[in-house]
Design a protein around this motif. Structure first.
Motif, PDB file in Angstrom:
ATOM      1  N   VAL A 195      10.350   0.351  -8.475  1.00  0.00           N
ATOM      2  CA  VAL A 195      10.666  -1.154  -8.780  1.00  0.00           C
ATOM      3  C   VAL A 195      12.457  -1.014  -8.478  1.00  0.00           C
ATOM      4  N   PRO A 196      12.910  -2.307  -8.313  1.00  0.00           N
ATOM      5  CA  PRO A 196      14.248  -2.318  -8.078  1.00  0.00           C
ATOM      6  C   PRO A 196      15.183  -1.784  -9.051  1.00  0.00           C
ATOM      7  N   GLU A 197      16.417  -1.266  -8.633  1.00  0.00           N
ATOM      8  CA  GLU A 197      17.282  -0.514  -9.445  1.00  0.00           C
ATOM      9  C   GLU A 197      17.658  -1.273 -10.798  1.00  0.00           C
ATOM     10  N   LYS A 199       9.683  -6.061 -16.682  1.00  0.00           N
ATOM     11  CA  LYS A 199       9.505  -6.486 -15.303  1.00  0.00           C
ATOM     12  C   LYS A 199       8.837  -5.187 -14.609  1.00  0.00           C
ATOM     13  N   THR A 200       9.365  -4.099 -14.860  1.00  0.00           N
ATOM     14  CA  THR A 200       8.866  -2.792 -14.335  1.00  0.00           C
ATOM     15  C   THR A 200       7.313  -2.692 -14.740  1.00  0.00           C
ATOM     16  N   TYR A 201       6.944  -3.116 -16.015  1.00  0.00           N
ATOM     17  CA  TYR A 201       5.574  -3.008 -16.554  1.00  0.00           C
ATOM     18  C   TYR A 201       4.672  -3.958 -15.634  1.00  0.00           C
ATOM     19  N   LYS A 202       5.250  -5.038 -15.420  1.00  0.00           N
ATOM     20  CA  LYS A 202       4.225  -5.980 -14.621  1.00  0.00           C
ATOM     21  C   LYS A 202       4.203  -5.477 -13.371  1.00  0.00           C
ATOM     22  N   LEU A 203       5.164  -4.839 -12.485  1.00  0.00           N
ATOM     23  CA  LEU A 203       5.248  -4.436 -11.324  1.00  0.00           C
ATOM     24  C   LEU A 203       4.455  -3.166 -10.971  1.00  0.00           C
ATOM     25  N   MET A 204       4.562  -2.109 -12.024  1.00  0.00           N
ATOM     26  CA  MET A 204       3.935  -0.929 -12.150  1.00  0.00           C
ATOM     27  C   MET A 204       2.361  -1.150 -12.313  1.00  0.00           C
ATOM     28  N   ALA A 205       1.714  -2.296 -12.954  1.00  0.00           N
ATOM     29  CA  ALA A 205       0.756  -2.506 -13.164  1.00  0.00           C
ATOM     30  C   ALA A 205      -0.199  -2.639 -11.695  1.00  0.00           C
ATOM     31  N   ALA A 206       0.375  -2.972 -10.822  1.00  0.00           N
ATOM     32  CA  ALA A 206      -0.078  -2.871  -9.335  1.00  0.00           C
ATOM     33  C   ALA A 206      -0.088  -1.539  -8.485  1.00  0.00           C
ATOM     34  N   VAL A 207       0.914  -0.438  -9.109  1.00  0.00           N
ATOM     35  CA  VAL A 207       1.167   0.607  -8.291  1.00  0.00           C
ATOM     36  C   VAL A 207       0.559   1.768  -9.040  1.00  0.00           C
ATOM     37  N   PHE A 208       0.380   2.109 -10.355  1.00  0.00           N
ATOM     38  CA  PHE A 208       0.061   3.368 -10.904  1.00  0.00           C
ATOM     39  C   PHE A 208      -1.398   3.620 -10.506  1.00  0.00           C
ATOM     40  N   PRO A 209      -1.855   4.850 -10.216  1.00  0.00           N
ATOM     41  CA  PRO A 209      -3.148   5.083  -9.865  1.00  0.00           C
ATOM     42  C   PRO A 209      -4.090   4.679 -10.633  1.00  0.00           C
ATOM     43  N   LYS A 210      -5.273   3.968 -10.402  1.00  0.00           N
ATOM     44  CA  LYS A 210      -6.075   3.496 -11.414  1.00  0.00           C
ATOM     45  C   LYS A 210      -6.770   4.572 -12.026  1.00  0.00           C
ATOM     46  N   GLY A 211      -6.846   4.259 -13.550  1.00  0.00           N
ATOM     47  CA  GLY A 211      -7.589   5.404 -14.076  1.00  0.00           C
ATOM     48  C   GLY A 211      -6.750   6.572 -14.562  1.00  0.00           C
ATOM     49  N   LYS A 212      -5.573   6.377 -14.067  1.00  0.00           N
ATOM     50  CA  LYS A 212      -4.595   7.417 -14.448  1.00  0.00           C
ATOM     51  C   LYS A 212      -3.193   7.222 -15.365  1.00  0.00           C
ATOM     52  N   LYS A 216       0.966  -1.168  -0.070  1.00  0.00           N
ATOM     53  CA  LYS A 216      -0.167  -0.036   0.013  1.00  0.00           C
ATOM     54  C   LYS A 216       0.884   1.270  -0.081  1.00  0.00           C
ATOM     55  N   ARG A 217       2.139   1.149   0.551  1.00  0.00           N
ATOM     56  CA  ARG A 217       2.787   2.273   0.860  1.00  0.00           C
ATOM     57  C   ARG A 217       3.285   2.677  -0.545  1.00  0.00           C
ATOM     58  N   LEU A 218       3.742   1.668  -1.661  1.00  0.00           N
ATOM     59  CA  LEU A 218       4.060   2.033  -3.085  1.00  0.00           C
ATOM     60  C   LEU A 218       2.702   2.676  -3.670  1.00  0.00           C
ATOM     61  N   ARG A 219       1.339   2.262  -3.602  1.00  0.00           N
ATOM     62  CA  ARG A 219       0.322   2.812  -4.391  1.00  0.00           C
ATOM     63  C   ARG A 219       0.288   4.165  -3.915  1.00  0.00           C
ATOM     64  N   ASP A 220       0.465   4.294  -2.323  1.00  0.00           N
ATOM     65  CA  ASP A 220       0.045   5.703  -1.979  1.00  0.00           C
ATOM     66  C   ASP A 220       1.048   6.863  -2.372  1.00  0.00           C
ATOM     67  N   LYS A 221       2.328   6.487  -2.511  1.00  0.00           N
ATOM     68  CA  LYS A 221       3.506   6.998  -3.036  1.00  0.00           C
ATOM     69  C   LYS A 221       3.164   7.434  -4.405  1.00  0.00           C
ATOM     70  N   ASP A 268       1.975  11.287  -8.579  1.00  0.00           N
ATOM     71  CA  ASP A 268       1.058  11.442  -9.886  1.00  0.00           C
ATOM     72  C   ASP A 268       0.545  13.067  -9.745  1.00  0.00           C
ATOM     73  N   LEU A 269       0.076  13.436  -8.415  1.00  0.00           N
ATOM     74  CA  LEU A 269      -0.424  14.462  -8.345  1.00  0.00           C
ATOM     75  C   LEU A 269       0.597  15.636  -8.466  1.00  0.00           C
ATOM     76  N   LEU A 270       1.999  15.326  -7.898  1.00  0.00           N
ATOM     77  CA  LEU A 270       3.049  16.367  -8.051  1.00  0.00           C
ATOM     78  C   LEU A 270       3.240  16.606  -9.647  1.00  0.00           C
ATOM     79  N   LEU A 271       3.226  15.336 -10.393  1.00  0.00           N
ATOM     80  CA  LEU A 271       3.523  15.416 -11.735  1.00  0.00           C
ATOM     81  C   LEU A 271       2.735  16.273 -12.493  1.00  0.00           C
ATOM     82  N   GLU A 272       1.208  16.043 -11.925  1.00  0.00           N
ATOM     83  CA  GLU A 272       0.140  16.972 -12.562  1.00  0.00           C
ATOM     84  C   GLU A 272       0.350  18.430 -12.510  1.00  0.00           C
ATOM     85  N   LYS A 273       0.679  18.689 -11.168  1.00  0.00           N
ATOM     86  CA  LYS A 273       1.141  20.014 -10.817  1.00  0.00           C
ATOM     87  C   LYS A 273       2.092  20.702 -11.723  1.00  0.00           C
TER      88      LYS A 273
END
Ligand code: SF4
Length: 222
Positions: A162-164, A170-183, A3-8, A13-18
């Motif tokens: 994701v790891p360094e 691999k990042t594509y698979k990991l980020m599927a569970a992280v990026f804000p839904k709908g964004k 959840k920590r990564l999803r919240d982050k 995302d909000l900072l990038l939109e700003k």
């Protein structure tokens, strides 16, 4: 995925939109056009990709004509986009695949298909990788997919999503569970912009970056 990564990701995302606004995907993009354009984008810049695409469309105005044109002539038309021999083969194989399976060179119906089915089906074609089909899904089909190229991979790793040493696949698979839904679309476009303007591959401009507080790379160089 924590959840920590999803919240982050929501905060990033909000900072990038700003910083860069909220990009919206085009509503009337032709799906097959986007697929061929994306095939031309491999290992080149946007300017040369667009020049190659424009020349192809000028010489052979319909995809039916392109399909019937000898591969060597396609290669000549798209030369400016680089890797022209391979890309001309990919284009011909893609058009053949669509024609043989669905009878006509039209992909607008992909907008109504399950994105995972589209990914699984089209990555069977030589030259169409996971990133390519997800660009098409995101840009032309309004699907909530997050394509990962080397630039996005770099920034996701620096931010600690994701790891360094993660690969784009691999990042594509990991980020599927992280990026804000709908964004996915705006997150993708804004990270690309951030990579061009601030988080450059060499010498990232961390002093000017509004993501510093969330960045693992920055914490490690302090
Ligand atoms: S702080 Fe530096 S490394 Fe981190 S995202 Fe910003 S520019 Fe990139």
């Amino acid at each position: 995925m924590s959840k920590r990564l999803r919240d982050k990701a929501v905060k990033v995302d909000l900072l990038l939109e700003k910083a860069y606004g909220v990009p919206k995907a085009g509503k009337n993009i032709n799906v097959l056009d986007e697929l061929i354009l994306t095939l031309l984008s491999h290992n080149t810049n946007d300017v040369n990709r667009d020049k190659g695409y424009a020349e192809l469309r000028k010489r052979y105005p319909t995809w039916n004509i392109v399909r019937k044109t000898p591969r060597e002539d396609i290669e000549e038309a798209i030369r400016v986009a680089g890797l022209a021999k391979a890309k001309s083969g990919y284009i011909k194989d893609t058009l053949d695949f669509i024609k043989e399976n669905w009878g006509k060179l039209d992909l607008q119906w992909l907008r109504d298909r399950d994105p995972q089915w589209v990914e699984d089906t089209f990555t069977k074609v030589k030259g169409i990788g996971v990133k390519t089909i997800n660009v098409v899904l995101s840009f032309a089909c309004n699907a909530d997919r997050f394509p990962v190229d080397t630039h996005i991979n770099r920034i996701c790793a620096r931010l600690g999503f994701v790891p360094e040493n993660s690969s784009p696949e691999k990042t594509y698979k990991l980020m599927a569970a992280v990026f804000p839904k709908g964004k996915a679309y705006s997150f993708h476009i804004n990270i690309i912009t951030h990579g061009r303007q601030t988080c450059k591959a060499r010498n990232p401009l961390c002093g000017e970056c509004n993501l510093r507080r969330h960045c693992v790379y920055f914490k490690n160089i302090k």
